[in-house]
Design an enzyme around this catalytic site. Structure first.
Site, PDB file in Angstrom:
ATOM      1  N   LYS A 112       0.818  -1.220   0.000  1.00  0.00           N
ATOM      2  CA  LYS A 112       0.000   0.000   0.000  1.00  0.00           C
ATOM      3  C   LYS A 112       0.856   1.277   0.000  1.00  0.00           C
ATOM      4  O   LYS A 112       0.482   2.266  -0.614  1.00  0.00           O
ATOM      5  CB  LYS A 112      -0.958   0.017   1.190  1.00  0.00           C
ATOM      6  CG  LYS A 112      -0.297   0.152   2.550  1.00  0.00           C
ATOM      7  CD  LYS A 112      -1.303   0.126   3.677  1.00  0.00           C
ATOM      8  CE  LYS A 112      -0.619   0.140   5.023  1.00  0.00           C
ATOM      9  NZ  LYS A 112       0.058   1.393   5.326  1.00  0.00           N
ATOM     10  N   THR A 113       2.020   1.240   0.682  1.00  0.00           N
ATOM     11  CA  THR A 113       2.861   2.444   0.730  1.00  0.00           C
ATOM     12  C   THR A 113       3.356   2.789  -0.666  1.00  0.00           C
ATOM     13  O   THR A 113       3.436   3.962  -1.041  1.00  0.00           O
ATOM     14  CB  THR A 113       4.040   2.252   1.704  1.00  0.00           C
ATOM     15  OG1 THR A 113       3.521   1.803   2.957  1.00  0.00           O
ATOM     16  CG2 THR A 113       4.781   3.559   1.927  1.00  0.00           C
ATOM     17  N   ASP A 125      -3.720   7.381   4.802  1.00  0.00           N
ATOM     18  CA  ASP A 125      -3.236   6.014   5.024  1.00  0.00           C
ATOM     19  C   ASP A 125      -3.877   5.454   6.295  1.00  0.00           C
ATOM     20  O   ASP A 125      -4.293   6.212   7.178  1.00  0.00           O
ATOM     21  CB  ASP A 125      -1.709   6.058   5.171  1.00  0.00           C
ATOM     22  CG  ASP A 125      -1.089   4.679   5.204  1.00  0.00           C
ATOM     23  OD1 ASP A 125      -1.729   3.729   4.722  1.00  0.00           O
ATOM     24  OD2 ASP A 125       0.040   4.548   5.706  1.00  0.00           O
ATOM     25  N   GLU A 126      -3.931   4.128   6.420  1.00  0.00           N
ATOM     26  CA  GLU A 126      -4.479   3.448   7.613  1.00  0.00           C
ATOM     27  C   GLU A 126      -5.864   4.014   7.969  1.00  0.00           C
ATOM     28  O   GLU A 126      -6.160   4.340   9.120  1.00  0.00           O
ATOM     29  CB  GLU A 126      -3.529   3.607   8.820  1.00  0.00           C
ATOM     30  CG  GLU A 126      -2.124   3.096   8.585  1.00  0.00           C
ATOM     31  CD  GLU A 126      -2.010   1.577   8.558  1.00  0.00           C
ATOM     32  OE1 GLU A 126      -3.055   0.900   8.526  1.00  0.00           O
ATOM     33  OE2 GLU A 126      -0.887   1.064   8.539  1.00  0.00           O
ATOM     34  N   GLN A 147      -7.660  -5.045   9.697  1.00  0.00           N
ATOM     35  CA  GLN A 147      -6.561  -4.665  10.580  1.00  0.00           C
ATOM     36  C   GLN A 147      -6.942  -3.497  11.496  1.00  0.00           C
ATOM     37  O   GLN A 147      -6.077  -2.775  11.985  1.00  0.00           O
ATOM     38  CB  GLN A 147      -5.312  -4.310   9.766  1.00  0.00           C
ATOM     39  CG  GLN A 147      -4.730  -5.497   9.024  1.00  0.00           C
ATOM     40  CD  GLN A 147      -3.375  -5.185   8.415  1.00  0.00           C
ATOM     41  OE1 GLN A 147      -2.361  -5.094   9.092  1.00  0.00           O
ATOM     42  NE2 GLN A 147      -3.350  -5.010   7.099  1.00  0.00           N
ATOM     43  N   ARG A 196       2.101 -10.986  10.166  1.00  0.00           N
ATOM     44  CA  ARG A 196       3.453 -10.402  10.303  1.00  0.00           C
ATOM     45  C   ARG A 196       4.505 -11.393   9.797  1.00  0.00           C
ATOM     46  O   ARG A 196       5.630 -11.019   9.499  1.00  0.00           O
ATOM     47  CB  ARG A 196       3.798 -10.086  11.776  1.00  0.00           C
ATOM     48  CG  ARG A 196       2.930  -9.087  12.511  1.00  0.00           C
ATOM     49  CD  ARG A 196       2.684  -7.817  11.747  1.00  0.00           C
ATOM     50  NE  ARG A 196       1.442  -7.898  11.009  1.00  0.00           N
ATOM     51  CZ  ARG A 196       1.119  -7.116   9.993  1.00  0.00           C
ATOM     52  NH1 ARG A 196       1.954  -6.194   9.573  1.00  0.00           N
ATOM     53  NH2 ARG A 196      -0.036  -7.233   9.369  1.00  0.00           N
TER      54      ARG A 196
END
Length: 674
Positions: free
Chosen positions: A29-30, A215-216, A246, A605
């Site tokens: 996503k970044t 973002d997020e 998330q 993770r």
């Protein structure tokens, strides 16, 4: 753009209206956000100064800005805003302080400053329960995040306790205003209220921010969502990136339903799903997908990977919590050899901080280096913040925040009503609190005795300030700490003498560090002024911590919440038991969905291997209790997990397991060409 997959490219190029990029864990996503910023600047001809990207941590904002800037040619990225929500709010308040009725140089209260002010206000009614103080602070934060003003909170109070909290909320806001201060939640609340009441100011900021990226997005609270809506208006020049699976910060006010609300507020919303994961093996993703499928979904998505199938997920049941911690340490030692890995390739994740203690002891016993995330920085400790505030005021008497922190630390019988009157007077005169103390006009606002105490404090600070500009700076500072009898204050307020002594040692360490900078032992080094020394110390602390994070080969130990956004080749999650994960509070509150998302975050993770551990018995509140395994283990795909210790722990099996490990180790040494 050639490095992007088709869905990522679609997300970068879509600018015809509001866009929700549903980005699964590890889906890049970044890259999408940073490339979209570059695309907006270079292809869509939007000036960088008219683009803002918002996220939740300074570290994430810093990394995003660095990556976006590298993608843009020349100086075209100049003026780009990449910041946290709170930093944007702070910039809005700084620019619009007159419209908001603040004077320049307003103070920002962190959570500890805010707690101290609340404590002062609530102590007026007699003894104060710490739990009630924490509850009140949390409730006020929730009210601010939900845009509830004190009057509304009071009118909607359903109990006497809520009424009392609403009254404290009103007094707290009055005190902040009198101190020319805002708290952390105000950094969002105040701009939202300003935009709602002042169309001209809102129009200015809408003109300034022509395109907004967030973002997020699943972590936004009510106030942050409103701020985004206000800045966008009817234009729809918005891209938000998030993952409802998330969303793990409900306790902090985050509302995953903000993602669903987007469809209501922006009917033309384009939803683009990023489902290809670049992090984990297929088996890890299948396990994560199985687990999270038990939650209801507004937006369906399934993570996939073109990596190998990977190792089975291991679920290990141990006899008790000590055996669990011992097993983690032994596994790390064995796997490091078998996999020829580094210690920093391993992470141990847990639901609550108290679970880390035993694991920490076992890692120490086996001489395994480790780093614990979320440890308190030296300069974030209360005693260091106190002494630094004294030093900040000594070198800059106009530092209102430092003044407010220490005026009653230790207590000088200067109450909040005195400080509010001083604050109002300073605001009217547009001067600092310190300067206001010496004005004749103050006599008509503050009674004689408290005024005398305030003046005595200011004159004392001035004397130290004068001495600090001479070669007597260090003796003056040490004398200052003695004068306030800070050690006695620590003993009065610490939970034990040992804790007080340790805190005082930190203060002495700080003073010694400053002394070495003022009078360096190395003759080649230039002596610093007190002002330079304090600035350098803060910078040194930040750089040291950054360096440690980057260079040391250590096992990473952190909570599941702190692990979000990170990745590790080999992950251990401990405490897969009912009342730990899911947590007891969540079971009682029937909030299992967020706990499942937390377990999902932990699983995703892992890049190459995942080991889940639980204890058969665990000591709680001094007694040993039988545990039951987490319901989440039953939600994992049976064909992809290997269970160990569930009744099949016989001497024969244990011997076989040990023999296999030994054989693997011997084979490694046989293959070694040396």
């Amino acid at each position: 753009m050639t490095q992007l997959n088709p869905r990522q490219k679609q997300a970068v190029h879509y600018i015809d209206g509001p866009c929700l990029v549903l980005a699964g864990a590890g889906s890049g996503k970044t890259s999408v956000i940073t490339r979209k910023i570059a695309y907006l600047i270079e292809e869509c001809q939007i000036a960088a100064r008219n683009i803002a990207a918002l996220t939740f941590t300074n570290k994430a904002a810093r990394e995003m800005k660095e990556r976006a800037t590298k993608l843009v040619k020349g100086s075209a990225a100049k003026g780009l805003t990449v910041s946290t929500f709170h930093n944007l709010g702070l910039n809005i308040i700084r620019r619009e302080y007159r419209a908001l009725g603040f004077k320049p140089g307003f103070s920002i209260f962190d959570s500890e400053d805010a707690r101290a002010l609340l404590k002062e206000l609530m102590l007026k009614d007699g003894d104060l329960d710490t739990d009630l103080l924490d509850l009140t602070q949390h409730q006020i934060s929730n009210w601010k995040n939900d845009q509830v003003v004190p009057g509304t909170a009071l009118s909607k109070a359903e109990s006497e306790g809520e009424q009392r909290m609403a009254i404290v909320y009103e007094r707290y806001n009055q005190a902040l205003r009198a101190y020319n201060a805002v708290d952390f939640d105000d950094l969002i609340l105040v701009p939202v209220q300003l935009f709602a009441e002042n169309a001209d100011v809102l129009a200015h900021w809408q003109k300034k921010i022509r395109y907004l990226l967030v973002d997020e997005y699943q972590d936004t609270n009510n106030a942050q969502y409103l701020l985004v809506k206000q800045l966008i208006g009817d234009r729809g020049s918005l891209t938000v990136v998030g993952d409802d699976d998330q969303s793990i910060y409900a306790w902090r006010g985050a509302r995953p339903e903000n993602m669903s609300q987007l469809k209501v507020d922006f009917p033309s919303l384009e939803v683009i799903k990023l489902e290809q994961n670049y992090r984990s093996t297929q088996r890890i993703l299948k396990t994560a997908n199985h687990l999270i499928a038990n939650n209801p979904h507004e937006f369906e998505k399934t993570l996939w990977s073109d990596k190998s199938i990977g190792e089975p997920i291991r679920i290990i049941q141990c006899s008790n919590e000590e055996a669990e911690a011992e097993r983690v340490a032994n596994e790390i030692v064995a796997q490091k050899l078998q996999r020829q890995a580094k210690f920093h390739d391993f992470a141990v994740l847990y639901r609550s901080n108290h679970q880390a203690r035993l694991v920490e002891l076992k890692l120490q016993h086996h001489q395994i280096p480790y780093a614990m995330s979320g440890g308190t920085s030296f300069f974030a400790r209360t005693e260091i913040k106190d002494v630094m505030a004294y030093l900040r005021l000594v070198i800059n008497p106009d530092d209102d925040n430092a003044f407010l922190r220490i005026i009653n630390t230790p207590r000088r019988q200067i109450g909040t009503s005195t400080l509010e009157a001083l604050g109002r007077y300073a605001t009217e005169r547009e001067i600092s609190l310190f300067t206001a103390c010496d004005e004749l006009g103050l006599q008509s606002h503050i009674p004689e005795k408290p005024l005398e105490r305030v003046k005595r404090f200011c004159h004392w600070i001035l004397k130290i300030s004068e001495r600090s500009e001479t070669d007597e700076a260090m003796p003056a500072i040490r004398e200052m700490v003695d004068d306030i009898d800070y050690e006695a204050w620590l003993h009065q307020n610490a939970s034990s003498s040992k804790v007080a002594e340790r805190r005082m040692e930190n203060v002495y360490y700080l003073l010694d560090s400053i002394g070495k900078m003022l009078n360096p032992e190395d003759p080649a080094r230039e002596p610093s002024s007190l002002k330079d020394a304090i600035s350098k110390l803060v910078l040194m602390d930040l750089l040291d911590r950054q360096e440690e994070e980057e260079t040391l080969d250590q096992v990473q130990m952190l909570t599941l919440h702190a692990s979000k956004g990170l990745e590790f080749p080999h992950v251990f999650i401990v405490g897969l038991e009912e009342e730990i994960l899911p947590h007891r509070n969540s079971i009682e509150d029937e909030n299992i969905e967020e706990e499942r998302r937390l377990a999902y975050v932990g699983i995703t993770r892992a890049q190459r291997s995942l080991t889940l551990l639980l204890a058969n018995k665990r000591k709680q509140y001094g007694e040993v209790i039988e545990t039951s395994e987490s319901r989440f283990l039953a939600e994992l795909p049976e064909g992809d997990v290997e269970r160990e210790g569930f009744g099949q722990s016989t001497p024969e099996n244990n011997q076989k397991k040990g023999q296999e490990t030994l054989s693997n180790l011997m084979a490694m040494f046989d293959d070694d060409p040396n």
